[in-house]
Design a protein around this motif. Structure first.
Motif, PDB file in Angstrom:
ATOM      1  N   MET A 141       0.834  -1.204   0.000  1.00 63.41           N
ATOM      2  CA  MET A 141       0.000   0.000   0.000  1.00 63.41           C
ATOM      3  C   MET A 141       0.870   1.257   0.000  1.00 63.41           C
ATOM      4  O   MET A 141       0.605   2.218  -0.737  1.00 63.41           O
ATOM      5  CB  MET A 141      -0.905  -0.001   1.232  1.00 63.41           C
ATOM      6  CG  MET A 141      -1.965  -1.087   1.251  1.00 63.41           C
ATOM      7  SD  MET A 141      -2.765  -1.212   2.874  1.00 63.41           S
ATOM      8  CE  MET A 141      -3.415   0.454   3.086  1.00 63.41           C
TER       9      MET A 141
ATOM     10  N   GLY B 134       1.359   1.301  -4.239  1.00 60.77           N
ATOM     11  CA  GLY B 134       0.036   1.787  -4.597  1.00 60.77           C
ATOM     12  C   GLY B 134      -1.070   0.760  -4.482  1.00 60.77           C
ATOM     13  O   GLY B 134      -2.152   0.941  -5.057  1.00 60.77           O
ATOM     14  N   GLU B 135      -0.858  -0.314  -3.742  1.00 58.15           N
ATOM     15  CA  GLU B 135      -1.880  -1.344  -3.552  1.00 58.15           C
ATOM     16  C   GLU B 135      -3.071  -0.753  -2.802  1.00 58.15           C
ATOM     17  O   GLU B 135      -2.920  -0.012  -1.829  1.00 58.15           O
ATOM     18  CB  GLU B 135      -1.293  -2.516  -2.758  1.00 58.15           C
ATOM     19  CG  GLU B 135      -2.296  -3.592  -2.370  1.00 58.15           C
ATOM     20  CD  GLU B 135      -2.622  -4.552  -3.504  1.00 58.15           C
ATOM     21  OE1 GLU B 135      -3.468  -5.424  -3.300  1.00 58.15           O
ATOM     22  OE2 GLU B 135      -1.998  -4.412  -4.579  1.00 58.15           O
ATOM     23  N   LYS B 136      -4.271  -1.079  -3.261  1.00 58.75           N
ATOM     24  CA  LYS B 136      -5.486  -0.645  -2.580  1.00 58.75           C
ATOM     25  C   LYS B 136      -6.168  -1.865  -1.977  1.00 58.75           C
ATOM     26  O   LYS B 136      -6.264  -2.911  -2.621  1.00 58.75           O
ATOM     27  CB  LYS B 136      -6.430   0.067  -3.550  1.00 58.75           C
ATOM     28  CG  LYS B 136      -5.831   1.351  -4.137  1.00 58.75           C
ATOM     29  CD  LYS B 136      -6.835   2.073  -5.000  1.00 58.75           C
ATOM     30  CE  LYS B 136      -6.217   3.320  -5.633  1.00 58.75           C
ATOM     31  NZ  LYS B 136      -5.734   4.278  -4.626  1.00 58.75           N
TER      32      LYS B 136
ATOM     33  N   ASN C 257      -2.811 -10.193  -2.889  1.00 60.44           N
ATOM     34  CA  ASN C 257      -2.131  -8.915  -3.106  1.00 60.44           C
ATOM     35  C   ASN C 257      -1.934  -8.728  -4.611  1.00 60.44           C
ATOM     36  O   ASN C 257      -1.264  -9.510  -5.260  1.00 60.44           O
ATOM     37  CB  ASN C 257      -0.770  -8.951  -2.386  1.00 60.44           C
ATOM     38  CG  ASN C 257      -0.061  -7.618  -2.423  1.00 60.44           C
ATOM     39  OD1 ASN C 257      -0.083  -6.917  -3.423  1.00 60.44           O
ATOM     40  ND2 ASN C 257       0.587  -7.286  -1.320  1.00 60.44           N
TER      41      ASN C 257
ATOM     42  N   THR D  26      -0.556  -6.081  -6.413  1.00 60.13           N
ATOM     43  CA  THR D  26       0.697  -5.498  -6.899  1.00 60.13           C
ATOM     44  C   THR D  26       1.907  -6.352  -6.547  1.00 60.13           C
ATOM     45  O   THR D  26       2.949  -6.239  -7.173  1.00 60.13           O
ATOM     46  CB  THR D  26       0.918  -4.092  -6.306  1.00 60.13           C
ATOM     47  OG1 THR D  26       0.955  -4.185  -4.880  1.00 60.13           O
ATOM     48  CG2 THR D  26      -0.199  -3.157  -6.709  1.00 60.13           C
TER      49      THR D  26
END
Length: 300
Positions: free
Chosen positions: A106, A110-112, A283, A285
Motif C-alpha cells: 500500500m 500503490g496497492e489498494k 495482493n 501489486t
C-alpha cells in the motif's frame, strides 16, 4: 490439487513447522549463539547449492541487498528472538510477514485494499499482541518483539524482490546463502562468545538439527514447494501453508513441553484468521509476497 501433491505440501509444512522448534532448541536449550547458528546454516546452504549459482544474475547489488533482508538480518533477529520466545508463540508471530507485505504494498506500490483485508491486518496484529502481552504482570515478550521485527525485515526483502527479474527458488537460496554467511560469521565474532564450545556441547544432536535446517528446509522444503508453485495458483497454496504455524505450535508443545494457555490459543485463532483473510484475498501489486518470504527465509 491431487492427493499426491497435497501430501507433498503437507510434508513441506511439517518440515517448516519442525524447523522453528529445532531452532528454538539449538539457540535456547543447547545455547548455540543465534547469529553463529544462522551463519553456519547459510554456509551449509551455499556449499550444497553451489551448482545453482550459475548463470550469474544481472543485478548482483540488488540481490545482495535482498539477501541481507531475507537472509542475514531476518534470520539473526528471528534466532535472537527464539532464545527467549517459545516456539509455539514464535510460529504464530512469524506469520505477520503477510500483513506487513500488504501494508508496504500500500505504501510503496500503490496497492489498494478493501475492508476485508483491512480487517485481516487488524486481526493478525491483535492476535499477536494478545499472545505477546501478559496482562497479569504488564510485561511483553522481548523475544516476540525481535520476531515481529524479523517478519517486517523479511517483508521488506519481498518488496525489493519486485525490482529483481524472476529467479528460481534454489538459485535464490544459493545466492542468499553465499551473501549471508560471511557477514554473519563476522558479526558473531564481534558480538558473541562460546561458539565452538556450544557446538561441541550439542554433539551429534546439534549436527542433526543443522542438517535438517540445511537439507530438510532449504533443499526439500523449498524445492518441493517451488514444484507446487509451478502447478498451482498461489491463491490456493498460500492459505494451505497456514499448516506451518499450526505444526509449530503442536511440536512446541509436544517436543519442548511448552505450556498451552488460553492467551496462546485465542491469540493464535485470531491472528491466523486474519492471515487467512489476507491470503485468500490476493495482493494484486505483489502477488508473490508471501511465497517470496517463505522461499527466501526458510519458511519460518
Amino acid at each position: 490439487m491431487s492427493f499426491r501433491d497435497f501430501v507433498l505440501l503437507f510434508a513441506v509444512c511439517l518440515v517448516w513447522g519442525l524447523n522453528i522448534v529445532f531452532t528454538r532448541w539449538v539457540v535456547a536449550d543447547v545455547g548455540v549463539p543465534p547469529i553463529f547458528f544462522a551463519a553456519t546454516r547459510f554456509a551449509g546452504v551455499a556449499a550444497l547449492l553451489v551448482m545453482f549459482l550459475r548463470p550469474k544474475p544481472e543485478d548482483l547489488k540488488m540481490l545482495f541487498l535482498i539477501a541481507m533482508f531475507i537472509g542475514a538480518v531476518h534470520f539473526s533477529l528471528l534466532f535472537i528472538g527464539l532464545q527467549s520466545a517459545e516456539a509455539s508463540a514464535a510460529s504464530i508471530t512469524g506469520q505477520l510477514g503477510a500483513p506487513f507485505s500488504t501494508l508496504m504494498s500500500m505504501a510503496f506500490l500503490g496497492e489498494k485494499i478493501g475492508w476485508r483485508r483491512g480487517l485481516g491486518i487488524m486481526l493478525s496484529f491483535a492476535g499477536v499482541v494478545l499472545i505477546a502481552f501478559d496482562p497479569s504482570s504488564f510485561s511483553i515478550s522481548i523475544g516476540l518483539i525481535y520476531i515481529v521485527v524479523a517478519a517486517f525485515v523479511g517483508s521488506v526483502g519481498g518488496i525489493l524482490m519486485k525490482r529483481l527479474p524472476p529467479i528460481k527458488a534454489l538459485r535464490l537460496q544459493a545466492w542468499v546463502g553465499l551473501f549471508s554467511f560471511a557477514p554473519l560469521f563476522i558479526t558473531s565474532g564481534l558480538l558473541e562468545t562460546g561458539q565452538l564450545e556450544s557446538v561441541m556441547r550439542g554433539g551429534w544432536q546439534f549436527g542433526l538439527a543443522w542438517l535438517f535446517a540445511v537439507v530438510g528446509v532449504s533443499i526439500f522444503g523449498h524445492g518441493g514447494f517451488y514444484s507446487l508453485i509451478k502447478k498451482y495458483d498461489i491463491s490456493l497454496l498460500t492459505p494451505l501453508t497456514l499448516m506451518t504455524p499450526i505444526w509449530g505450535v503442536v511440536f512446541g508443545i509436544i517436543l519442548l513441553n511448552e505450556p498451552i494457555s488460553a492467551r496462546l490459543v485465542l491469540g493464535s485463532v485470531i491472528s491466523l484468521s486474519g492471515v487467512l483473510v489476507i491470503a485468500v484475498r490476493q495482493n494484486k501489486t505483489l502477488p508473490d509476497a508471501a511465497i517470496i518470504k517463505k522461499l527466501g527465509s526458510g519458511g519460518s
